[in-house]
Design a protein around this motif. Structure first.
Motif, PDB file in Angstrom:
ATOM      1  N   ALA A  80      66.728  57.888  45.026  1.00  0.00           N
ATOM      2  CA  ALA A  80      66.783  57.472  43.626  1.00  0.00           C
ATOM      3  C   ALA A  80      66.405  58.635  42.711  1.00  0.00           C
ATOM      4  CB  ALA A  80      65.848  56.288  43.397  1.00  0.00           C
ATOM      5  N   PHE A  81      65.361  59.380  43.082  1.00  0.00           N
ATOM      6  CA  PHE A  81      64.927  60.523  42.284  1.00  0.00           C
ATOM      7  C   PHE A  81      65.989  61.623  42.273  1.00  0.00           C
ATOM      8  CE2 PHE A  81      60.829  58.533  42.511  1.00  0.00           C
ATOM      9  CZ  PHE A  81      60.116  59.019  41.414  1.00  0.00           C
ATOM     10  N   ILE A  82      66.552  61.914  43.445  1.00  0.00           N
ATOM     11  CA  ILE A  82      67.520  63.005  43.551  1.00  0.00           C
ATOM     12  C   ILE A  82      68.794  62.699  42.786  1.00  0.00           C
ATOM     13  CG2 ILE A  82      69.033  64.200  45.184  1.00  0.00           C
ATOM     14  CD1 ILE A  82      66.680  64.051  47.201  1.00  0.00           C
ATOM     15  N   ARG A  83      69.300  61.474  42.915  1.00  0.00           N
ATOM     16  CA  ARG A  83      70.506  61.124  42.168  1.00  0.00           C
ATOM     17  C   ARG A  83      70.256  61.127  40.658  1.00  0.00           C
ATOM     18  NH1 ARG A  83      73.595  62.963  45.235  1.00  0.00           N
ATOM     19  NH2 ARG A  83      74.921  61.795  46.682  1.00  0.00           N
ATOM     20  N   PHE A  84      69.048  60.758  40.231  1.00  0.00           N
ATOM     21  CA  PHE A  84      68.743  60.860  38.808  1.00  0.00           C
ATOM     22  C   PHE A  84      68.693  62.323  38.396  1.00  0.00           C
ATOM     23  CE2 PHE A  84      66.332  60.460  34.849  1.00  0.00           C
ATOM     24  CZ  PHE A  84      67.001  59.390  34.271  1.00  0.00           C
ATOM     25  N   GLY A  85      68.243  63.176  39.322  1.00  0.00           N
ATOM     26  CA  GLY A  85      68.283  64.607  39.064  1.00  0.00           C
ATOM     27  C   GLY A  85      69.699  65.113  38.898  1.00  0.00           C
ATOM     28  N   ASN A  86      70.633  64.558  39.694  1.00  0.00           N
ATOM     29  CA  ASN A  86      72.049  64.908  39.518  1.00  0.00           C
ATOM     30  C   ASN A  86      72.544  64.513  38.128  1.00  0.00           C
ATOM     31  OD1 ASN A  86      72.586  63.890  42.916  1.00  0.00           O
ATOM     32  ND2 ASN A  86      72.499  65.996  42.154  1.00  0.00           N
ATOM     33  N   LEU A  87      72.066  63.373  37.631  1.00  0.00           N
ATOM     34  CA  LEU A  87      72.435  62.951  36.280  1.00  0.00           C
ATOM     35  C   LEU A  87      71.900  63.942  35.251  1.00  0.00           C
ATOM     36  CD1 LEU A  87      73.640  60.760  34.383  1.00  0.00           C
ATOM     37  CD2 LEU A  87      71.360  59.725  34.342  1.00  0.00           C
ATOM     38  N   MET A  88      70.664  64.388  35.430  1.00  0.00           N
ATOM     39  CA  MET A  88      70.086  65.352  34.494  1.00  0.00           C
ATOM     40  C   MET A  88      70.835  66.681  34.547  1.00  0.00           C
ATOM     41  SD  MET A  88      67.821  63.457  33.164  1.00  0.00           S
ATOM     42  CE  MET A  88      66.810  64.551  32.157  1.00  0.00           C
ATOM     43  N   ASN A  89      71.428  66.980  35.692  1.00  0.00           N
ATOM     44  CA  ASN A  89      72.221  68.197  35.844  1.00  0.00           C
ATOM     45  C   ASN A  89      73.668  68.018  35.384  1.00  0.00           C
ATOM     46  OD1 ASN A  89      70.316  69.966  36.786  1.00  0.00           O
ATOM     47  ND2 ASN A  89      70.982  69.935  38.915  1.00  0.00           N
ATOM     48  N   SER A  90      74.043  66.788  35.028  1.00  0.00           N
ATOM     49  CA  SER A  90      75.442  66.472  34.654  1.00  0.00           C
ATOM     50  C   SER A  90      76.409  66.889  35.757  1.00  0.00           C
ATOM     51  CB  SER A  90      75.812  67.156  33.326  1.00  0.00           C
ATOM     52  OG  SER A  90      75.038  66.658  32.268  1.00  0.00           O
ATOM     53  N   GLU A  91      76.049  66.584  37.009  1.00  0.00           N
ATOM     54  CA  GLU A  91      76.883  66.926  38.159  1.00  0.00           C
ATOM     55  C   GLU A  91      77.176  65.672  38.974  1.00  0.00           C
ATOM     56  OE1 GLU A  91      74.544  69.755  40.289  1.00  0.00           O
ATOM     57  OE2 GLU A  91      72.951  68.315  40.754  1.00  0.00           O
TER      58      GLU A  91
END
Length: 281
Positions: A145-156
């Motif tokens: 959950a944390f990592i995928r939210f990190g992907n959102l913050m990276n716009s990737e």
């Protein structure tokens, strides 16, 4: 009426300026969220070890094993599944920064292999492979959950063009900034967070009596069934996937789902036949 969401969040939190020849260093949302997933997970595993009477001195070693297995497995998995030519053309790219490219299926393989090696010398403490992977799946769901939210913050790992009212325009991603798209990263993050609460509730209910393989099986089915479905609304990661009937993520999800179904069925069978249960929880 709002017809889309403009997502223009910088992936950087702040930059530490150069000092005495070192730096500058940029702190990014992805790295912070990645680390937070493991740090919070360590506290949850400590709680589990306390409740089930396992040696707390093993927590630090287990955390290091998980971090190394996740990063190494995800890194190697990315190049094995998506860019195998790099192993021949430029193998140093695999181990040198900026470490772009991590595959969750590779992380899964790396984690299972690392935990198998870890538990080989800890059978006497009750840390069998299925005992540990069941409980580790709780933390994997949270970290996911944390990592995928990190992907959102990276716009990737963006989704395909959509007209749904919650579509995101990813302003920081110049390749995909023209039209609203499915926030596929957010879909996966929310799914993983729900899975975390489900698995933790199951463990909290049964604790030492948790049927072996049940949590691991549920986690595999949940994560990779959703991953299979979400791939239909995501942009392919590499060009060769455009020629396939399913993309690489979907092909790799099928064996994970089948393994998960097998583990759930096996755990329920063992749960109904007490004489088949192992001596350790």
């Amino acid at each position: 009426m709002l017809t889309y969401i403009t997502w223009d969040v910088s992936p950087d939190i702040f930059t530490i300026p150069e000092f005495m020849g070192f730096g500058p260093f940029t702190i990014r949302w992805y790295g912070l969220l990645f680390a937070a997933g493991f740090l919070i997970g360590q506290q949850i595993m400590t709680h589990i070890f306390k409740k089930e009477g396992k040696p707390l001195e093993d927590i630090d070693t287990l955390t290091l094993v998980m971090v190394a297995a996740t990063v190494l497995g995800a890194r190697l998995g990315h190049f094995l599944f998506y860019e195998p030519q790099v192993f021949i053309e430029n193998p140093l790219e695999i181990i040198l920064p900026p470490f772009a490219g991590l595959a969750s299926h590779g992380a899964l393989i790396g984690i299972l292999l690392a935990l198998w090696l870890y538990t080989r010398k800890r059978q006497s403490t009750g840390q069998t492979f299925l005992w540990l992977t069941d409980r580790m799946m709780i933390l994997v769901a949270l970290a996911g959950a944390f990592i995928r939210f990190g992907n959102l913050m990276n716009s990737e790992i963006v989704g395909k063009v959509t007209d749904v009212p919650w579509g995101f325009i990813f302003m920081q991603n110049m390749e995909y900034s023209q039209y609203p798209r499915h926030p596929a990263q957010l879909y996966e993050s929310i799914s993983s967070l729900i899975l975390f609460f489900v698995l933790f509730a199951l463990w909290n209910k049964y604790k030492t009596a948790t049927p072996r393989g049940l949590l691991l099986g549920i986690g595999l089915v949940w994560i990779f069934v959703f991953r299979f479905m979400y791939e239909f609304v995501k942009e392919n990661q590499v060009n060769f996937e455009d020629t396939l009937p399913l993309n690489m993520g979907q092909f790799l999800s099928i064996p994970a789902v089948l393994l998960g179904i097998y583990l759930v069925v096996r755990s329920r069978r063992d749960d109904h036949h007490p004489e088949r249960r192992p001596a350790t929880a």
